[in-house]
Scaffold this motif. Structure first.
Motif: not given
Length: 351
Positions: A38-39, A66, A70, A75, A77
């Motif tokens: 997720k990051g 970004a 997305a 994202k 980090t």
């Protein structure tokens, strides 16, 4: 109070290459998202993945980065400035080796290399601000590490002078990060002057407790030093603003201990391993970080002398996910609340 840790996330430095899908941010993001991450923690100095010059000067570029991530459920980090931080302070013994991390235009010129590193670090502060980040991860560099072991006896004041100089170099950088609203989270790493809690405090004291001087917690380095990495969290949790999830093992025998006898990684008593293959107590770590309210990212830094990188990355996402604690919003014994008011509670005490 306990909070949820974010993740899983992946540090891209060990995966970036000239081969697809690891040769551009878009393609490596597709790959990482497909594994469940997720990051992404992005090495700021790798032009295959990130244009630091543009990120420091262009809000539009940062918004595009970004937005692209997305679209893939990802994202940023943190931005990593490990290499640039390393080059802010280099002992002459390592000049030739570390020149390879810098542009050819500054090779053989320690002061020019230091100035380049400082400029890079300032750009990372601005790029982090443009990306809406609150922390970056870095190395401290090293002037004193060749004198780690006190033989021959160190001259009086040698270490103090080294840390005074280190603080002198980092203070203007710290102040710039403060203006940008970004922490510098040092990875405490052998080879750097900051490699444990005691050395971190030596710099922090010289920076007068600077609010932006923080820690990228990586238990693998502590296990290999035989440091109590759970007690470390108890002591320094207020300064931990980033977290590298990395495993390691320490297997001393009759021939080797902490120093591992100059052996290659495969033969060392202390070795980095893929997540779950080493000895680090991650259940204890995630519990303590949650207890103390760490609410930033859990980022896999993959390093292993045995397992393939792609396999380690694939296994890392579910490993981190399974260790993140979904913290409770109520006490487990709320059902037994007696419901007494303050006066009734005082009466229980005879007051």
């Amino acid at each position: 109070m306990p909070t949820n840790i974010k993740g899983p996330a992946l540090f891209l430095a060990q995966f970036a290459s000239d081969d697809a899908p690891y040769n551009s941010l878009e393609s490596i993001a597709d790959w990482a998202a497909g594994l469940g991450y997720k990051g992404l923690q992005i090495p700021s100095g790798d032009p295959r993945l990130f244009d630091l010059e543009k990120a420091a000067s262009s809000q539009t570029y940062c918004d595009e980065v970004a937005g692209m991530l997305a679209d893939r459920g990802l994202k940023v980090t943190e931005l990593s400035s490990h290499i640039q931080g390393q080059l802010l302070a280099v002992h002459p013994a390592y000049d030739k080796q570390f020149d390879g991390f810098a542009p050819a235009s500054v090779h053989g010129n320690g002061k020019a290399r230091q100035d380049w590193a400082q400029d890079q670090l300032l750009k990372v502060a601005k790029a982090s601000q443009n990306l809406g980040l609150t922390a970056s991860v870095s190395f401290s560099g090293s002037l004193a590490f060749p004198y780690l072991y006190p033989w021959p006896q160190r001259p009086a004041g040698l270490i103090e002078e080294a840390f005074d100089e280190l603080a002198k170099r980092w203070l203007p950088v710290m102040n710039a990060y403060d203006e940008a609203g970004v922490d510098i989270a040092f990875e405490l790493h052998p080879g750097e002057d900051l490699f444990d809690g005691a050395t971190f405090e030596m710099l922090l004291d010289r920076l007068n407790g600077h609010a932006r001087c923080t820690i990228n917690y990586d238990p693998s380095h502590f296990l290999l030093q035989q440091l109590d990495y759970l007690a470390f969290i108890d002591i320094y949790h207020e300064r931990i603003t980033a977290y590298h999830v990395k495993d390691a093992e320490f297997r001393p025998d009759g021939r080797q201990g902490v120093y591992s006898g100059y052996q290659p990684w495969l033969q060392r008593a202390g070795r980095f391993r893929s997540l779950g293959d080493g000895q680090v107590d991650f259940k204890g770590i995630f519990s303590k970080l949650a207890q103390y309210g760490y609410d930033s990212w859990a980022v896999l830094e993959w390093e292993c002398c045995l397992k393939d990188a792609a396999t380690g990355a694939a296994e890392g996402a579910p490993f981190i996910t399974n260790h993140i604690i979904n913290v409770t919003e109520k006490a487990f014994d709320d059902f037994a609340d007696s419901g007494l008011n303050k006066d009734e509670t005082r009466a229980l005490l005879g007051l």
